[in-house]
Motif scaffolding. Structure first.
Motif, PDB file in Angstrom:
ATOM      1  N   SER A  84     -14.179  47.654  28.730  1.00  0.00           N
ATOM      2  CA  SER A  84     -13.730  46.360  28.218  1.00  0.00           C
ATOM      3  C   SER A  84     -12.467  45.892  28.944  1.00  0.00           C
ATOM      4  O   SER A  84     -12.292  44.702  29.182  1.00  0.00           O
ATOM      5  CB  SER A  84     -13.482  46.426  26.713  1.00  0.00           C
ATOM      6  N   LEU A  85     -11.586  46.825  29.315  1.00  0.00           N
ATOM      7  CA  LEU A  85     -10.380  46.463  30.056  1.00  0.00           C
ATOM      8  C   LEU A  85     -10.733  45.894  31.422  1.00  0.00           C
ATOM      9  O   LEU A  85     -10.167  44.885  31.851  1.00  0.00           O
ATOM     10  CB  LEU A  85      -9.459  47.676  30.210  1.00  0.00           C
ATOM     11  N   VAL A  86     -11.699  46.507  32.101  1.00  0.00           N
ATOM     12  CA  VAL A  86     -12.138  46.014  33.411  1.00  0.00           C
ATOM     13  C   VAL A  86     -12.729  44.610  33.260  1.00  0.00           C
ATOM     14  O   VAL A  86     -12.476  43.733  34.084  1.00  0.00           O
ATOM     15  CB  VAL A  86     -13.149  46.988  34.060  1.00  0.00           C
ATOM     16  N   GLY A  87     -13.482  44.391  32.195  1.00  0.00           N
ATOM     17  CA  GLY A  87     -14.043  43.065  31.935  1.00  0.00           C
ATOM     18  C   GLY A  87     -12.953  42.023  31.695  1.00  0.00           C
ATOM     19  O   GLY A  87     -13.050  40.894  32.188  1.00  0.00           O
ATOM     20  N   GLU A  88     -11.926  42.408  30.953  1.00  0.00           N
ATOM     21  CA  GLU A  88     -10.820  41.484  30.695  1.00  0.00           C
ATOM     22  C   GLU A  88     -10.056  41.173  31.983  1.00  0.00           C
ATOM     23  O   GLU A  88      -9.654  40.025  32.205  1.00  0.00           O
ATOM     24  CB  GLU A  88      -9.871  42.061  29.643  1.00  0.00           C
ATOM     25  N   ILE A  89      -9.867  42.186  32.815  1.00  0.00           N
ATOM     26  CA  ILE A  89      -9.197  41.964  34.102  1.00  0.00           C
ATOM     27  C   ILE A  89     -10.009  40.982  34.936  1.00  0.00           C
ATOM     28  O   ILE A  89      -9.464  40.066  35.542  1.00  0.00           O
ATOM     29  CB  ILE A  89      -8.976  43.298  34.853  1.00  0.00           C
ATOM     30  N   ALA A  90     -11.326  41.146  34.950  1.00  0.00           N
ATOM     31  CA  ALA A  90     -12.196  40.232  35.704  1.00  0.00           C
ATOM     32  C   ALA A  90     -12.081  38.806  35.155  1.00  0.00           C
ATOM     33  O   ALA A  90     -12.040  37.841  35.926  1.00  0.00           O
ATOM     34  CB  ALA A  90     -13.639  40.720  35.653  1.00  0.00           C
ATOM     35  N   ASP A  91     -12.015  38.669  33.819  1.00  0.00           N
ATOM     36  CA  ASP A  91     -11.866  37.338  33.211  1.00  0.00           C
ATOM     37  C   ASP A  91     -10.527  36.692  33.596  1.00  0.00           C
ATOM     38  O   ASP A  91     -10.470  35.498  33.900  1.00  0.00           O
ATOM     39  CB  ASP A  91     -11.960  37.429  31.680  1.00  0.00           C
ATOM     40  N   ILE A  92      -9.465  37.496  33.586  1.00  0.00           N
ATOM     41  CA  ILE A  92      -8.143  36.985  33.958  1.00  0.00           C
ATOM     42  C   ILE A  92      -8.144  36.551  35.413  1.00  0.00           C
ATOM     43  O   ILE A  92      -7.613  35.494  35.764  1.00  0.00           O
ATOM     44  CB  ILE A  92      -7.048  38.036  33.689  1.00  0.00           C
ATOM     45  N   LYS A  93      -8.754  37.356  36.286  1.00  0.00           N
ATOM     46  CA  LYS A  93      -8.821  37.006  37.706  1.00  0.00           C
ATOM     47  C   LYS A  93      -9.598  35.708  37.907  1.00  0.00           C
ATOM     48  O   LYS A  93      -9.229  34.875  38.740  1.00  0.00           O
ATOM     49  CB  LYS A  93      -9.442  38.153  38.503  1.00  0.00           C
ATOM     50  N   LEU A  94     -10.660  35.519  37.135  1.00  0.00           N
ATOM     51  CA  LEU A  94     -11.436  34.279  37.229  1.00  0.00           C
ATOM     52  C   LEU A  94     -10.572  33.083  36.794  1.00  0.00           C
ATOM     53  O   LEU A  94     -10.594  32.032  37.438  1.00  0.00           O
ATOM     54  CB  LEU A  94     -12.697  34.365  36.366  1.00  0.00           C
ATOM     55  N   SER A  95      -9.790  33.259  35.732  1.00  0.00           N
ATOM     56  CA  SER A  95      -8.890  32.189  35.278  1.00  0.00           C
ATOM     57  C   SER A  95      -7.846  31.874  36.341  1.00  0.00           C
ATOM     58  O   SER A  95      -7.533  30.708  36.597  1.00  0.00           O
ATOM     59  CB  SER A  95      -8.186  32.593  33.979  1.00  0.00           C
ATOM     60  N   ILE A  96      -7.312  32.907  36.979  1.00  0.00           N
ATOM     61  CA  ILE A  96      -6.328  32.712  38.052  1.00  0.00           C
ATOM     62  C   ILE A  96      -6.958  31.926  39.195  1.00  0.00           C
ATOM     63  O   ILE A  96      -6.353  31.006  39.742  1.00  0.00           O
ATOM     64  CB  ILE A  96      -5.777  34.067  38.550  1.00  0.00           C
ATOM     65  N   ARG A  97      -8.175  32.277  39.566  1.00  0.00           N
ATOM     66  CA  ARG A  97      -8.878  31.580  40.646  1.00  0.00           C
ATOM     67  C   ARG A  97      -9.038  30.094  40.308  1.00  0.00           C
ATOM     68  O   ARG A  97      -8.823  29.232  41.144  1.00  0.00           O
ATOM     69  CB  ARG A  97     -10.240  32.245  40.888  1.00  0.00           C
ATOM     70  N   LYS A  98      -9.417  29.785  39.062  1.00  0.00           N
ATOM     71  CA  LYS A  98      -9.600  28.387  38.652  1.00  0.00           C
ATOM     72  C   LYS A  98      -8.283  27.611  38.733  1.00  0.00           C
ATOM     73  O   LYS A  98      -8.245  26.480  39.210  1.00  0.00           O
ATOM     74  CB  LYS A  98     -10.174  28.316  37.230  1.00  0.00           C
TER      75      LYS A  98
END
Length: 108
Positions: A84-98
């Motif tokens: 779940s932590l890896v998934g949250e990191i991926a979500d944060i990275k996607l938000s940063i990209r946007k």
């Protein structure tokens, strides 16, 4: 001016400070060379000046730093234990990209 016409050269003397100022203005423009810049100035043609949005650039640099730290955290996290932590990191990275993409498009 056609190629058959003789080109004329213009020579001027500038102090070191004046020359540095001319170079500084040229670098702030979109002119690729000093010659191109000076010709436009002397013939009163329009010069496009680059503008810099420091706050946007600072924001993008901070986002890049956050992404690098997240990448480092993701590499040090074991996926089976902290999926779940890896998934949250991926979500944060996607938000940063946007956010970075939005800033980049506004800058252009």
């Amino acid at each position: 001016m056609s190629n058959k016409e003789a080109k004329r050269f213009l020579s001027i003397r500038l102090s070191a400070e004046e020359l540095q100022e001319v170079y500084s203005h040229q670098h702030q423009s979109t002119c690729r060379s000093l010659t191109e810049y000076v010709k436009k100035v002397l013939t009163a043609k329009p010069i496009t000046v680059k503008t810099r949005d420091e706050s946007k650039e600072d924001t993008l640099q901070q986002l890049i730093a956050i992404k690098v730290r997240l990448d480092d955290l993701a590499e040090r996290t074991e996926p089976p234990v902290n999926g779940s932590l890896v998934g949250e990191i991926a979500d944060i990275k996607l938000s940063i990209r946007k956010i970075a993409d939005a800033c980049s498009h506004q800058h252009q």
